[in-house]
Scaffold this active site. Structure first.
Site, PDB file in Angstrom:
ATOM      1  N   ARG A  79       0.635  -1.758   0.650  1.00 22.34           N
ATOM      2  CA  ARG A  79      -0.350   0.036  -0.037  1.00 22.34           C
ATOM      3  C   ARG A  79       1.385   1.155   0.272  1.00 22.34           C
ATOM      4  O   ARG A  79       1.862   1.518   1.290  1.00 22.34           O
ATOM      5  CB  ARG A  79      -0.824  -0.002   1.811  1.00 22.34           C
ATOM      6  CG  ARG A  79      -1.934   1.632   1.629  1.00 22.34           C
ATOM      7  CD  ARG A  79      -2.490   1.134   2.443  1.00 22.34           C
ATOM      8  NE  ARG A  79      -3.351   2.785   2.997  1.00 22.34           N
ATOM      9  CZ  ARG A  79      -2.991   3.331   3.868  1.00 22.34           C
ATOM     10  NH1 ARG A  79      -2.757   3.130   4.781  1.00 22.34           N
ATOM     11  NH2 ARG A  79      -4.094   4.542   3.451  1.00 22.34           N
ATOM     12  N   HIS A 123      -2.581  11.300   0.666  1.00 26.34           N
ATOM     13  CA  HIS A 123      -1.869  11.156   1.773  1.00 26.34           C
ATOM     14  C   HIS A 123      -1.239  12.250   2.173  1.00 26.34           C
ATOM     15  O   HIS A 123       0.206  12.012   2.032  1.00 26.34           O
ATOM     16  CB  HIS A 123      -1.689   9.877   1.980  1.00 26.34           C
ATOM     17  CG  HIS A 123      -0.570   8.854   3.269  1.00 26.34           C
ATOM     18  ND1 HIS A 123      -0.970   7.483   3.632  1.00 26.34           N
ATOM     19  CD2 HIS A 123      -1.116   9.225   4.432  1.00 26.34           C
ATOM     20  CE1 HIS A 123      -1.112   7.334   4.683  1.00 26.34           C
ATOM     21  NE2 HIS A 123      -0.423   8.615   5.826  1.00 26.34           N
ATOM     22  N   GLU A 168      -7.276   8.621   6.103  1.00 33.14           N
ATOM     23  CA  GLU A 168      -7.600   9.422   7.269  1.00 33.14           C
ATOM     24  C   GLU A 168      -7.727  10.982   7.118  1.00 33.14           C
ATOM     25  O   GLU A 168      -7.299  12.051   7.662  1.00 33.14           O
ATOM     26  CB  GLU A 168      -6.468   9.523   8.105  1.00 33.14           C
ATOM     27  CG  GLU A 168      -6.000   7.962   8.164  1.00 33.14           C
ATOM     28  CD  GLU A 168      -5.020   8.281   9.365  1.00 33.14           C
ATOM     29  OE1 GLU A 168      -4.422   8.857   9.596  1.00 33.14           O
ATOM     30  OE2 GLU A 168      -4.275   7.083  10.106  1.00 33.14           O
ATOM     31  N   ASN A 294      -7.284   2.101   9.939  1.00 26.46           N
ATOM     32  CA  ASN A 294      -5.890   2.063  10.791  1.00 26.46           C
ATOM     33  C   ASN A 294      -6.358   2.284  11.616  1.00 26.46           C
ATOM     34  O   ASN A 294      -6.878   2.918  12.165  1.00 26.46           O
ATOM     35  CB  ASN A 294      -5.246   3.494  10.213  1.00 26.46           C
ATOM     36  CG  ASN A 294      -4.980   3.954   9.158  1.00 26.46           C
ATOM     37  OD1 ASN A 294      -4.732   3.095   7.759  1.00 26.46           O
ATOM     38  ND2 ASN A 294      -4.541   5.167   7.759  1.00 26.46           N
ATOM     39  N   TYR A 296      -3.904   1.815  15.460  1.00 22.89           N
ATOM     40  CA  TYR A 296      -2.620   2.063  17.156  1.00 22.89           C
ATOM     41  C   TYR A 296      -2.949   1.485  18.354  1.00 22.89           C
ATOM     42  O   TYR A 296      -2.356   1.653  18.347  1.00 22.89           O
ATOM     43  CB  TYR A 296      -1.802   3.130  16.451  1.00 22.89           C
ATOM     44  CG  TYR A 296      -1.574   2.966  14.873  1.00 22.89           C
ATOM     45  CD1 TYR A 296      -0.765   2.465  14.856  1.00 22.89           C
ATOM     46  CD2 TYR A 296      -2.149   3.910  13.664  1.00 22.89           C
ATOM     47  CE1 TYR A 296       0.241   2.798  13.500  1.00 22.89           C
ATOM     48  CE2 TYR A 296      -1.457   4.265  12.641  1.00 22.89           C
ATOM     49  CZ  TYR A 296      -0.689   3.265  12.242  1.00 22.89           C
ATOM     50  OH  TYR A 296      -0.142   3.688  11.140  1.00 22.89           O
ATOM     51  N   GLU A 347      -3.416   0.172   8.458  1.00 19.36           N
ATOM     52  CA  GLU A 347      -2.131   0.566   9.291  1.00 19.36           C
ATOM     53  C   GLU A 347      -2.014  -0.433  10.357  1.00 19.36           C
ATOM     54  O   GLU A 347      -3.371  -0.070  10.950  1.00 19.36           O
ATOM     55  CB  GLU A 347      -1.888   1.376   9.082  1.00 19.36           C
ATOM     56  CG  GLU A 347      -1.762   2.342   8.079  1.00 19.36           C
ATOM     57  CD  GLU A 347      -2.202   4.329   8.310  1.00 19.36           C
ATOM     58  OE1 GLU A 347      -1.155   4.130   9.023  1.00 19.36           O
ATOM     59  OE2 GLU A 347      -1.687   4.540   6.651  1.00 19.36           O
TER      60      GLU A 347
HETATM   61  C1  FCB Z   1      -1.379   7.284  11.171  1.00 21.75           C
HETATM   62  C2  FCB Z   1      -0.976   7.784   8.961  1.00 21.75           C
HETATM   63  C3  FCB Z   1       0.396   6.758   8.574  1.00 21.75           C
HETATM   64  C4  FCB Z   1       2.158   7.167   9.338  1.00 21.75           C
HETATM   65  C5  FCB Z   1       1.030   6.275  11.046  1.00 21.75           C
HETATM   66  C6  FCB Z   1       1.482   6.220  12.474  1.00 21.75           C
HETATM   67  O1  FCB Z   1      -2.319   7.821  10.930  1.00 21.75           O
HETATM   68  O2  FCB Z   1      -1.827   7.558   8.051  1.00 21.75           O
HETATM   69  O3  FCB Z   1       1.075   7.996   7.903  1.00 21.75           O
HETATM   70  O4  FCB Z   1       2.210   9.003  10.000  1.00 21.75           O
HETATM   71  O5  FCB Z   1      -0.401   6.929  11.510  1.00 21.75           O
END
Ligand code: FCB
Length: 441
Positions: A79, A123, A168, A294, A296, A347
């Protein structure tokens, strides 16, 4: 869980993700125009250590080498994003064929290695020329974005089957226009709401443009989703958590999958609410082929309605809590709240204080992070959530936006002064996961 619970279905897509500005470098080569990230990073004081993406991982010149590493790891899908100002230096009008040729060569190289390209159109690196016209607050950009999408799909759509309009939009709108920590760096609540809305409409228009050229490609959008959870069972904490979810994730999910904003959301914004035109929600809520998620971390709301650090939890170099189970809870909730298309985790990964020891980087915590998220995903799939693939963020250490090069997310270590790449232990581990189609530590 039994051993069988860690085996993934055949055809599960194992990927890695990057973004143009974070790795390409070559910021002013071969006719590329400046983007808002060039401007922002060249402004002293905006980025840790005043780092810039001018050279980054020099991927513009080294993509073949980087793709050999993708192949060596066994990654099946890559990607990446296109830089809009590389293709349209002024954002619109004249095409820079050298920019388009570059992405053409990249796509051919990936396909020659049997790696599926997943292309993101936006992006974050808006052509500066369009920011000068008011950026995403100006509705004219919606048409320019569709034109850019059309040019990219005409050139690459015979080979690229997966297209993402935006990465995002929440970050683009809120961190770019409300907190100002990202480009273009404004602090304007009204503008933020309008930008968020305009991005959604732009997504809808571009989706139509893409399909009018290549009806059979898959079109989706990528959202950063973070469940908001109350620290205790307290009713008020839970209400605060729900409100925060509505103001962030549901602000994008509802228009896309229900064709309206969350109840009360526009009223809460009062005079800052965006101007909505009659056909907007029909455009925004067109059927999508997939949703990119995405993920985290989660957000935890404490007793005073504040964001709370959870005692005993592990935190990464970004200060983000490691919370794999919250990913499963969020996906199950989304699956019951919305009629979702297939999901790709586009992500997931973590920043660590990686150290090179000889020729190695022993990033054991990253292995555990990815392992635990994959195990959670596999469990969630058994609960009926349709998850088709997983992309680790990131293939390479790279320019982490406002943090510059101070945060390392890659499975491949980059020594910036020499541009040498070193596969971290997590890359060797991920390679085994892919070969066996199974997550084990
Ligand atoms: C996300 C972004 C990516 C990267 C990660 C850690 O928000 O899409 O580009 O910076 O965080």
């Amino acid at each position: 869980m039994t051993a069988e619970n860690y085996v993934f279905p055949r055809g599960f897509v194992w990927g890695a993700a990057t973004a143009a500005y974070q790795i390409e470098g070559a910021w002013n080569l071969d006719g590329k125009g400046p983007s808002i990230w060039d401007t922002f990073s060249h402004t002293p004081g905006k980025i840790t250590n005043d780092d810039t993406g001018d050279i980054a991982c020099d991927h513009y010149h080294r993509f073949s080498e980087d793709f050999s590493l993708l192949k060596q790891i066994g990654i099946k899908a890559y990607r990446f994003s296109l830089s809009w100002p590389r293709i349209f230096p002024d954002g619109k009008g004249t095409v820079n064929w050298l920019g388009l040729d570059y992405y053409d060569r990249m796509v051919d190289s990936l396909l020659a290695l049997n790696i599926e390209p997943f292309v993101t159109l936006y992006h974050w690196d808006l052509p500066q020329a369009l920011q000068d016209k008011g950026g995403w607050g100006n509705r004219d950009l919606l048409g320019y974005f569709s034109d850019y999408a059309a040019v990219a799909v005409k050139r690459l759509g015979d080979r690229v089957k997966f297209w993402t309009t935006f990465n995002e939009p929440w970050v683009v709108a809120v961190l770019g226009n409300l907190t100002g920590e990202m480009a273009p760096g404004f602090k304007d609540r009204k503008l933020t709401a309008q930008v968020a809305h305009n991005l959604l409409v732009a997504h809808g228009m571009a989706t139509q443009a893409i399909r009018s050229i290549e009806p059979d490609v898959q079109v989706g959008i990528v959202l950063n989703l973070s469940p908001v959870e109350a620290y205790t069972d307290d009713k008020y904490q839970k209400m605060a958590a729900d409100r925060a979810w509505n103001a962030t994730s549901a602000w994008f999910l509802d228009p896309l999958f229900k064709g309206c904003y969350p109840p009360g959301a526009l009223k809460d914004l009062a005079a800052d609410a965006p101007v909505v035109q009659p056909n907007d929600f029909a455009l925004i809520s067109q059927k999508l082929d997939y949703l990119g998620v995405n993920y985290y971390t989660r957000t935890v709301i404490g007793p005073q309605g504040e964001m709370k650090k959870v005692p005993g939890s592990e935190y990464t170099e970004m200060g983000w809590e490691v919370a794999p189970e919250a990913l499963g809870r969020m996906l199950v909730k989304m699956n019951s709240d919305y009629r979702l298309p297939p999901i790709y985790i586009t992500e997931n990964g973590c920043a660590l204080d990686d150290q090179v020891v000889g020729e190695h980087v022993h990033d054991t915590r990253r292995i555990k992070y990815v392992h635990d998220h994959l195990a959670e995903l596999r469990k969630t799939m058994r609960l009926g959530v349709n998850i088709r693939g997983y992309f680790v963020w990131s293939l390479l250490d790279n320019f982490e936006w406002a943090h510059g090069y101070s945060k390392r997310f890659g499975m491949i270590y980059v020594d910036y002064p020499t541009q040498k790449r070193i596969l971290k232990d997590s890359a060797y581990w991920y390679s085994k996961v892919i070969t066996h189609n199974e997550v084990h530590r």
